[in-house]
Every structure is written in C-alpha cells, then in structure tokens.
Design an enzyme around this catalytic site. Structure first.
Site, PDB file in Angstrom:
ATOM      1  N   ARG A 109      38.894  42.610  33.815  1.00  0.00           N
ATOM      2  CA  ARG A 109      39.598  43.271  32.754  1.00  0.00           C
ATOM      3  C   ARG A 109      38.649  44.454  32.213  1.00  0.00           C
ATOM      4  NH1 ARG A 109      39.785  39.399  28.825  1.00  0.00           N
ATOM      5  NH2 ARG A 109      41.703  38.525  29.869  1.00  0.00           N
ATOM      6  N   HIS A 131      41.352  43.557  40.699  1.00  0.00           N
ATOM      7  CA  HIS A 131      40.970  42.215  41.428  1.00  0.00           C
ATOM      8  C   HIS A 131      40.220  42.629  42.613  1.00  0.00           C
ATOM      9  CE1 HIS A 131      44.334  40.688  38.937  1.00  0.00           C
ATOM     10  NE2 HIS A 131      45.355  41.494  39.342  1.00  0.00           N
ATOM     11  N   GLU A 163      48.661  41.682  45.337  1.00  0.00           N
ATOM     12  CA  GLU A 163      49.810  41.401  44.706  1.00  0.00           C
ATOM     13  C   GLU A 163      50.948  42.226  44.903  1.00  0.00           C
ATOM     14  OE1 GLU A 163      48.362  40.362  40.916  1.00  0.00           O
ATOM     15  OE2 GLU A 163      48.195  42.589  40.331  1.00  0.00           O
ATOM     16  N   HIS A 209      45.304  48.761  37.547  1.00  0.00           N
ATOM     17  CA  HIS A 209      46.655  48.514  37.497  1.00  0.00           C
ATOM     18  C   HIS A 209      46.827  47.763  35.713  1.00  0.00           C
ATOM     19  CE1 HIS A 209      45.618  44.725  39.414  1.00  0.00           C
ATOM     20  NE2 HIS A 209      46.589  44.280  38.455  1.00  0.00           N
TER      21      HIS A 209
END
Length: 324
Positions: free
Chosen positions: A201, A106, A123, A181
C-alpha cells in the site's frame, strides 16, 4: 475417497469486512452475513488461515486443502500438481468498493518468494457493476521516474500523476505485478489472481480511523517493486460471441474466457486443469455425470480436472471460465 466421487464443487464464501466495503455483495450477489461494510467475498481460497470449505455434496465440510491432499492431480491436473503440489494456485474473489481502495501494487514471484515466502500476485478484474462516474486507477498518466514519484509521494499529491479509467460493466483489466492500481468507489468486480495476499500500500487518501491512525503504508518495500515504465496494455478487448468461450486473458498464471449463454453447451475439459466458473450475470446449471449444480449470479463452482465432460444449461447467463 475415490475419484468417482468428484463432482462440481461449491464453497462457502469467506466474507471480509473492509474500511472501504459496502452492501452490494449482500444486496446484488445475495451473500448472507450480519457483517456490514463487506468489501470482499473470497470464493475459492487456499490462503493460510482462510481456506475454503466445501458447501455441497458428499464432500461438504471438507477444506480445499484436504481435497488437494486427497485427490491431488485428479483435482487440479497433473501439470499443476507437479508445480504447486498441495497448494491451490488461484484466489477467486468478488469485490465491492463503496469507497476508494488504497493505491497499491503487488510484488513479482521473485520478490514475494524472497521477502514473504509467497507467490507474486498477478491479477485481473472484470467489472460487474459500476455506479455512474466511477473509475479504476491503473498505472501512471505518463512515464515517470522514481525521483518524481517520490516527490509526489512526499507531497501527498500522488493521485495527480495517476491514470483514472472510467468504467462500466463488462470492462476487463489485466493487472501485472508492479503495476500501480486501485479500485474506485462505486465499482463491484470479479477478481482472479495468484494465491497471494501480499499487497504494498503506497497511498491511502490520508484516511484515519476513529483513533486518528492511518493504515500502514509499505513505501520502502514498494519502491523496487513498482514498474515505472510498463506498456499501456492493461485494458482487455475481447469478443462476446454467444455460446462459446471467448478469450480474455491468457498468461502463465491463469487463462480466463468469457461465456455468454442462452442454450445447453456441451463442454470437454482438454486442459489438464481444474476449471472454475464464476457466474457474473443470470443463472445456470452445471451438469456432470455425478451431480447437477445450480449457479446463481455471484456464485462460483470448481470443476475438478478428473471431470472430462459436462454440460452447462443456461437461458441468459454470463460466466467467466478460468483454468491454468
């Protein structure tokens, strides 16, 4: 609406079908749906097009956006309202991966604002259940240059240079922006993140749909967003002392504590913030002056900032406590 109407608020989960999703959110967390392959349950969301709707009490049927505009700092706290206005700052989810998720990352706040007019997406994950042998992918095995990364990307050998972490329930990970991740098959977890749905992605296991098409990759966007030399500090060690808040993650975007309860706990909100409780095991009651709310495993409740004192009643319960 008057301030005294505020009480512990629950929302209707927003369930998301995913190519990699499974049945655990229905079977283990009692999410009600006719959908199959449910990958995500968005518990509290202010993402455009996916705004949470209140499911309990006098405010039932109202959107989170409406609550923000009506109650402002009484809902999220004065300092949060000054920063975020009528935008709820966190996105709260449960995730079930029946198959491996794509390898992704991200962007940070600066890139996300510039490219997508969005927040970044810092996150954290708390593993609720993991099948034997399941894992998460977090970061590279060792430091890597962009040139070596691109060679592996082109050769479709990216997994060979990634770090696989075997996991079990209770394992906790902090995923900073830029960190590569993926959630591995067999893992169900709770996710706490900034309000953002921006994901780059970079590898999807060469999967194709029924028409032979692969999912979109974002390798050009990802290249200057990847952290190639990040510290190995993603796995979180934390205490599990009973009947008190144990610090797990504290960052500019959110603080998360672990609570394991077997009694009645008197709580005071001194944070100038809302508090969210995610029930990750067992059940509890949240008792405020205006209302008592039942909380089962897989449920989430939002306590407005204006609620300064409340009780948590539990016999054998694990909660995640989240605020800013």
């Amino acid at each position: 609406m008057k301030e005294e109407l505020l009480y512990p608020i629950k929302f209707t989960p927003i369930l998301k079908e995913k190519i990699w999703g499974g049945e655990k959110l229905k079977q283990l967390l009692n999410k009600q749906s006719n959908l199959s392959n449910i990958g995500e349950s968005w518990e509290i969301s202010d993402v455009e097009g996916d705004t949470s709707i209140v499911s309990n009490g006098e405010l039932k049927g109202k959107t989170l956006k409406t609550l923000l505009k009506t109650y402002q700092s009484n809902l999220i706290g004065e300092k949060n309202y000054k920063v975020f206005g009528d935008k709820f700052p966190l996105l709260i989810k449960f995730i079930d991966a029946k198959q491996d998720l794509s390898i992704q990352l991200h962007p940070n706040d600066e890139l996300a604002k510039k490219r997508h007019n969005s927040f970044g997406k810092t996150e954290m994950w708390y593993v609720m259940q993991a099948d034997e042998g399941s894992n998460l992918i977090i970061d590279f095995k060792e430091k890597i240059t962009p040139e070596v990364y691109l060679k592996h990307l082109e050769a479709k050998t990216l997994p060979s240079v990634l770090n696989f972490e075997n996991v079990t329930s209770g394992d906790t990970f902090f995923i900073e922006v830029g960190r590569v991740h993926a959630i591995g098959a067999g893992v169900m977890l709770a996710e706490i993140q900034q309000t953002s749905d921006i994901t780059y992605r970079i590898y999807d296991w060469n999967r194709v749909d029924a028409n032979g098409n692969g999912r979109e990759l974002h390798n050009d966007l990802a290249l200057d967003a990847i952290g190639f030399d990040m510290p190995n500090n993603f796995k979180i060690a934390y205490n599990k002392d009973k009947n008190q808040s144990n610090s797990m993650v504290s960052c500019p975007y959110f603080t998360t504590n672990y609570l394991e309860l077997d009694t009645v706990l008197d709580k005071e909100n001194t944070y100038d913030s809302f508090i969210i409780y995610m029930c990750v095991e067992g059940d509890a009651q949240i008792v405020s002056e205006n209302k008592t709310v039942e909380l089962q495993a897989g449920e989430t409740v939002l306590l407005p900032a204006a609620l300064k004192t409340f009780k948590i009643k539990a016999e054998s319960t694990k909660l995640l406590e989240v605020y800013i």
